[in-house]
Design a protein around this motif. Sequence first.
Motif: not given
Length: 146
Positions: A21-23, A56-57, A59-64, A68-72
């Motif tokens: 989902k977005p975000g 986009h990566t 880092r840190g707690r709550g990271g993931g 970086a771009l929309p799938p389109e």
Amino acid sequence: MRLTNYTDYSLRVLIYLALKKPGELANITEIAESYGISRNHLTKVIHELGKMGFIHTIRGRGGGIKLALPPEEINIGEIVRKTEDDFNIVECFSQGSGHCVISPVCGLKHVLNRALSAYLAVLDEYTLADIVKSPFDYRALLGMEK
């Protein structure tokens, strides 16, 4: 022609992230478990996809990780070109290898080069959004729906 595991895993990571989902962020462990592949293999893939600008990566707690771009805007042909080591499908495609005795007169190189160009041209017609047109089905298969 066969794609390397590196390209396969790169495409799988991008598909997975496109289904979020977005975000919403993902992490390496959840992707590895969803696909049943090695977390260690994915670590390098994800690092490189970040360097290429596809993800986009954080880092840190709550990271993931996230797209970086929309799938389109993520072209499948571009991903394959950037993740494959080479497209030397036969020896004569490689620079500096002249071991095939028929290379000077062989017409096969031209035929295979046209086939490779057509293969890549088809991949260029598709984006990540085209690939994930049935997100609910993907999510169910990957165990993303809870």
